[in-house]
Design a protein around this motif. Structure first.
Motif, PDB file in Angstrom:
ATOM      1  N   HIS A 130       0.601  -0.992   0.053  1.00 44.19           N
ATOM      2  CA  HIS A 130      -0.115   0.155   0.366  1.00 44.19           C
ATOM      3  C   HIS A 130       0.730   1.689  -0.329  1.00 44.19           C
ATOM      4  O   HIS A 130       0.787   2.335  -0.531  1.00 44.19           O
ATOM      5  CB  HIS A 130      -0.960  -0.213   1.197  1.00 44.19           C
ATOM      6  CG  HIS A 130      -1.837   1.031   1.229  1.00 44.19           C
ATOM      7  ND1 HIS A 130      -1.887   2.509   2.015  1.00 44.19           N
ATOM      8  CD2 HIS A 130      -3.116   1.178   0.195  1.00 44.19           C
ATOM      9  CE1 HIS A 130      -2.786   3.282   1.445  1.00 44.19           C
ATOM     10  NE2 HIS A 130      -3.441   2.459   0.821  1.00 44.19           N
ATOM     11  N   GLN A 131       2.071   1.029   0.906  1.00 45.36           N
ATOM     12  CA  GLN A 131       3.151   2.051   0.595  1.00 45.36           C
ATOM     13  C   GLN A 131       3.412   2.540  -0.776  1.00 45.36           C
ATOM     14  O   GLN A 131       3.471   3.728  -1.080  1.00 45.36           O
ATOM     15  CB  GLN A 131       4.176   2.416   1.877  1.00 45.36           C
ATOM     16  CG  GLN A 131       5.079   3.361   1.588  1.00 45.36           C
ATOM     17  CD  GLN A 131       6.003   3.176   3.250  1.00 45.36           C
ATOM     18  OE1 GLN A 131       6.016   2.288   3.193  1.00 45.36           O
ATOM     19  NE2 GLN A 131       6.778   3.852   2.991  1.00 45.36           N
ATOM     20  N   ILE A 132       4.290   1.271  -1.464  1.00 42.82           N
ATOM     21  CA  ILE A 132       5.005   1.716  -2.623  1.00 42.82           C
ATOM     22  C   ILE A 132       3.964   1.722  -3.607  1.00 42.82           C
ATOM     23  O   ILE A 132       3.531   2.737  -4.730  1.00 42.82           O
ATOM     24  CB  ILE A 132       5.510   0.410  -3.367  1.00 42.82           C
ATOM     25  CG1 ILE A 132       6.246   0.534  -2.427  1.00 42.82           C
ATOM     26  CG2 ILE A 132       5.967   0.748  -4.891  1.00 42.82           C
ATOM     27  CD1 ILE A 132       7.102   1.392  -2.257  1.00 42.82           C
ATOM     28  N   PHE A 133       2.663   1.873  -3.920  1.00 46.56           N
ATOM     29  CA  PHE A 133       0.949   1.445  -4.837  1.00 46.56           C
ATOM     30  C   PHE A 133       0.289   1.310  -4.295  1.00 46.56           C
ATOM     31  O   PHE A 133      -0.514   0.490  -3.865  1.00 46.56           O
ATOM     32  CB  PHE A 133       0.754   0.091  -5.591  1.00 46.56           C
ATOM     33  CG  PHE A 133       2.174  -0.241  -6.383  1.00 46.56           C
ATOM     34  CD1 PHE A 133       3.170  -0.114  -7.369  1.00 46.56           C
ATOM     35  CD2 PHE A 133       2.894  -1.728  -5.911  1.00 46.56           C
ATOM     36  CE1 PHE A 133       4.066   0.007  -8.193  1.00 46.56           C
ATOM     37  CE2 PHE A 133       3.776  -1.704  -6.672  1.00 46.56           C
ATOM     38  CZ  PHE A 133       5.035  -1.067  -7.465  1.00 46.56           C
ATOM     39  N   PRO A 134      -0.498   2.996  -3.737  1.00 45.11           N
ATOM     40  CA  PRO A 134      -1.407   2.980  -2.755  1.00 45.11           C
ATOM     41  C   PRO A 134      -2.806   2.785  -3.565  1.00 45.11           C
ATOM     42  O   PRO A 134      -3.875   2.385  -3.188  1.00 45.11           O
ATOM     43  CB  PRO A 134      -1.543   4.646  -2.831  1.00 45.11           C
ATOM     44  CG  PRO A 134      -0.233   5.318  -3.961  1.00 45.11           C
ATOM     45  CD  PRO A 134       0.232   3.891  -3.874  1.00 45.11           C
ATOM     46  N   ARG A 135      -2.626   3.567  -5.000  1.00 46.05           N
ATOM     47  CA  ARG A 135      -4.032   2.159  -5.763  1.00 46.05           C
ATOM     48  C   ARG A 135      -4.662   1.688  -5.839  1.00 46.05           C
ATOM     49  O   ARG A 135      -5.835   0.753  -5.901  1.00 46.05           O
ATOM     50  CB  ARG A 135      -3.803   3.868  -7.184  1.00 46.05           C
ATOM     51  CG  ARG A 135      -4.371   5.046  -6.916  1.00 46.05           C
ATOM     52  CD  ARG A 135      -3.983   5.476  -8.290  1.00 46.05           C
ATOM     53  NE  ARG A 135      -4.905   6.076  -8.709  1.00 46.05           N
ATOM     54  CZ  ARG A 135      -5.814   7.035  -9.686  1.00 46.05           C
ATOM     55  NH1 ARG A 135      -4.897   6.570  -9.923  1.00 46.05           N
ATOM     56  NH2 ARG A 135      -6.698   7.169  -9.782  1.00 46.05           N
ATOM     57  N   LEU A 136      -3.144   1.028  -5.835  1.00 52.16           N
ATOM     58  CA  LEU A 136      -3.776  -0.647  -5.894  1.00 52.16           C
ATOM     59  C   LEU A 136      -5.119  -1.314  -4.748  1.00 52.16           C
ATOM     60  O   LEU A 136      -5.897  -2.029  -5.413  1.00 52.16           O
ATOM     61  CB  LEU A 136      -2.714  -1.994  -5.954  1.00 52.16           C
ATOM     62  CG  LEU A 136      -2.878  -3.265  -6.342  1.00 52.16           C
ATOM     63  CD1 LEU A 136      -2.986  -2.805  -7.097  1.00 52.16           C
ATOM     64  CD2 LEU A 136      -1.167  -3.797  -5.784  1.00 52.16           C
ATOM     65  N   LEU A 137      -4.741  -1.295  -3.810  1.00 56.09           N
ATOM     66  CA  LEU A 137      -5.700  -1.704  -2.626  1.00 56.09           C
ATOM     67  C   LEU A 137      -6.846  -0.098  -2.202  1.00 56.09           C
ATOM     68  O   LEU A 137      -7.434  -1.160  -1.396  1.00 56.09           O
ATOM     69  CB  LEU A 137      -4.990  -1.808  -1.063  1.00 56.09           C
ATOM     70  CG  LEU A 137      -3.668  -2.662  -1.560  1.00 56.09           C
ATOM     71  CD1 LEU A 137      -3.537  -2.570  -0.315  1.00 56.09           C
ATOM     72  CD2 LEU A 137      -4.222  -3.569  -1.638  1.00 56.09           C
ATOM     73  N   ASP A 138      -6.519   0.756  -2.196  1.00 57.66           N
ATOM     74  CA  ASP A 138      -7.567   2.268  -1.811  1.00 57.66           C
ATOM     75  C   ASP A 138      -9.519   1.788  -3.026  1.00 57.66           C
ATOM     76  O   ASP A 138     -10.006   1.843  -2.783  1.00 57.66           O
ATOM     77  CB  ASP A 138      -7.493   3.146  -2.263  1.00 57.66           C
ATOM     78  CG  ASP A 138      -6.368   3.278  -1.501  1.00 57.66           C
ATOM     79  OD1 ASP A 138      -5.970   3.350  -0.437  1.00 57.66           O
ATOM     80  OD2 ASP A 138      -5.732   5.022  -1.215  1.00 57.66           O
ATOM     81  N   ASN A 139      -8.350   1.310  -3.947  1.00 53.37           N
ATOM     82  CA  ASN A 139     -10.035   0.409  -4.848  1.00 53.37           C
ATOM     83  C   ASN A 139     -10.526  -0.497  -4.619  1.00 53.37           C
ATOM     84  O   ASN A 139     -11.852  -1.026  -5.156  1.00 53.37           O
ATOM     85  CB  ASN A 139      -9.486   0.437  -6.384  1.00 53.37           C
ATOM     86  CG  ASN A 139      -8.638   1.696  -6.937  1.00 53.37           C
ATOM     87  OD1 ASN A 139      -9.397   2.696  -6.735  1.00 53.37           O
ATOM     88  ND2 ASN A 139      -8.007   1.749  -8.185  1.00 53.37           N
ATOM     89  N   ARG A 140     -10.072  -1.276  -3.594  1.00 48.50           N
ATOM     90  CA  ARG A 140     -10.854  -2.259  -3.491  1.00 48.50           C
ATOM     91  C   ARG A 140     -10.667  -2.773  -2.252  1.00 48.50           C
ATOM     92  O   ARG A 140     -10.036  -3.348  -1.867  1.00 48.50           O
ATOM     93  CB  ARG A 140      -9.914  -3.733  -4.226  1.00 48.50           C
ATOM     94  CG  ARG A 140      -9.684  -3.170  -5.283  1.00 48.50           C
ATOM     95  CD  ARG A 140      -8.102  -4.788  -6.340  1.00 48.50           C
ATOM     96  NE  ARG A 140      -8.056  -4.992  -7.324  1.00 48.50           N
ATOM     97  CZ  ARG A 140      -7.666  -3.824  -8.122  1.00 48.50           C
ATOM     98  NH1 ARG A 140      -7.158  -2.922  -7.745  1.00 48.50           N
ATOM     99  NH2 ARG A 140      -7.867  -3.239  -8.960  1.00 48.50           N
ATOM    100  N   LYS A 141     -11.745  -2.159  -1.328  1.00 51.95           N
ATOM    101  CA  LYS A 141     -12.053  -2.397   0.037  1.00 51.95           C
ATOM    102  C   LYS A 141     -12.544  -2.688   0.190  1.00 51.95           C
ATOM    103  O   LYS A 141     -13.196  -3.387   1.575  1.00 51.95           O
ATOM    104  CB  LYS A 141     -12.083  -0.307   0.759  1.00 51.95           C
ATOM    105  CG  LYS A 141     -11.358   0.226   0.194  1.00 51.95           C
ATOM    106  CD  LYS A 141     -12.057   1.688   0.553  1.00 51.95           C
ATOM    107  CE  LYS A 141     -10.995   3.151   0.172  1.00 51.95           C
ATOM    108  NZ  LYS A 141     -11.356   4.244   1.029  1.00 51.95           N
ATOM    109  N   HIS A 142     -13.753  -3.963  -0.409  1.00 48.80           N
ATOM    110  CA  HIS A 142     -14.470  -4.891  -0.107  1.00 48.80           C
ATOM    111  C   HIS A 142     -14.533  -5.701  -0.847  1.00 48.80           C
ATOM    112  O   HIS A 142     -13.126  -6.486  -1.617  1.00 48.80           O
ATOM    113  CB  HIS A 142     -16.217  -3.716  -0.771  1.00 48.80           C
ATOM    114  CG  HIS A 142     -16.623  -2.268  -0.444  1.00 48.80           C
ATOM    115  ND1 HIS A 142     -16.699  -2.514   1.196  1.00 48.80           N
ATOM    116  CD2 HIS A 142     -16.459  -1.602  -1.350  1.00 48.80           C
ATOM    117  CE1 HIS A 142     -16.890  -1.616   1.265  1.00 48.80           C
ATOM    118  NE2 HIS A 142     -17.182  -0.668   0.030  1.00 48.80           N
ATOM    119  N   GLY A 143     -15.110  -7.228  -0.131  1.00 48.75           N
ATOM    120  CA  GLY A 143     -14.437  -8.099  -0.606  1.00 48.75           C
ATOM    121  C   GLY A 143     -13.798  -8.896  -0.717  1.00 48.75           C
ATOM    122  O   GLY A 143     -12.975  -8.702   0.520  1.00 48.75           O
ATOM    123  N   LEU A 144     -12.597  -9.978  -0.912  1.00 50.45           N
ATOM    124  CA  LEU A 144     -11.963 -11.409  -0.455  1.00 50.45           C
ATOM    125  C   LEU A 144     -10.440 -10.041  -0.517  1.00 50.45           C
ATOM    126  O   LEU A 144      -9.596 -10.354   0.563  1.00 50.45           O
ATOM    127  CB  LEU A 144     -11.526 -12.205  -1.581  1.00 50.45           C
ATOM    128  CG  LEU A 144     -10.909 -13.481  -1.034  1.00 50.45           C
ATOM    129  CD1 LEU A 144     -11.233 -13.170   0.043  1.00 50.45           C
ATOM    130  CD2 LEU A 144     -10.487 -14.379  -1.684  1.00 50.45           C
TER     131      LEU A 144
END
Length: 72
Positions: free
Chosen positions: A25-39
């Motif tokens: 998340h520190q290196i690629f913040p958009r990778l995890l911010d777009n996927r807050k729900h689900g698995l």
């Protein structure tokens, strides 16, 4: 023996998941911010735990490393 049956190994896997998620998340913040729900949202939650509780997580990592070192 599987990590599910050994409590120390399960804690180690959880700590590694938290540390890895926080790093990604520190290196690629958009990778995890777009996927807050689900698995995949589990990784976002682990990243939040790693960011907000970083002194405690790092202390747990040091303690787990010491216990693995002493155990062998």
């Amino acid at each position: 023996m599987s990590a599910l049956f050994n409590f120390q190994s399960l804690l180690l896997v959880i700590l590694l998941l938290i540390c890895t998620s926080a790093y990604v998340h520190q290196i690629f913040p958009r990778l995890l911010d777009n996927r807050k729900h689900g698995l995949v949202g589990i990784f976002w939650k682990c990243a939040r735990i790693g960011e907000r509780l970083s002194p405690y997580i790092s202390l747990c990592c040091v303690l787990m490393a010491a216990s693995v070192f002493v155990g062998n």
